[in-house]
Scaffold this active site. Sequence first.
Site, PDB file in Angstrom:
ATOM      1  CD  GLU A  71      14.393  19.735  -2.165  1.00  0.00           C
ATOM      2  OE1 GLU A  71      15.271  19.090  -1.556  1.00  0.00           O
ATOM      3  OE2 GLU A  71      13.294  20.011  -1.671  1.00  0.00           O
ATOM      4  CE  LYS A  83       6.934  17.532  -1.706  1.00  0.00           C
ATOM      5  NZ  LYS A  83       6.362  18.706  -1.006  1.00  0.00           N
TER       6      LYS A  83
END
Length: 161
Positions: A71, A83
């Site tokens: 990721e 985030k």
Amino acid sequence: MVGQLSHEVEVNVAASEAWELYSSLRLAKLVEEELSSLIEKVEVIEGDGGVGTILKLTFPPGTPGFAGYSEKFTKIDHEKRLKEAEVIEGGYLDIGFTFYRVSFQIIEKGDDSCIIKTTVEYDVKEEAAANASYVTIEPLVKIIEVTKNYLIKTKAAKDAN
């Protein structure tokens, strides 16, 4: 097929303290240490925790679905305390998803209280629509519980000094 799941938990710590953990790589280390049954290993492939950082997550053997994925942090907004990380290799992308993003947002509720909101957004090809059943918020709920306990324990230790 587009989908979204969300979960919110209130934590009795200042939003700034929660954000300090969530905006950094300390979150990945904490998850790796405290939830090895969920994530066996977290490796930093590239970056220092800022936007563009790439992590490789490896799941324990026998985890249903897949062995892991990579990721990339695509957004870290310090003002909104938001985030976002998107799967860029393996995992969901190998089973028909074209997009899979997890976001954490720390919402200030009071001086010593905040809400940790987690959202999963995804897009899966129509021919793989049955694989949408692999999407669950449960692992993220476990992560939030671990971080909640850590934040409360850390706050108590600071208050005691």
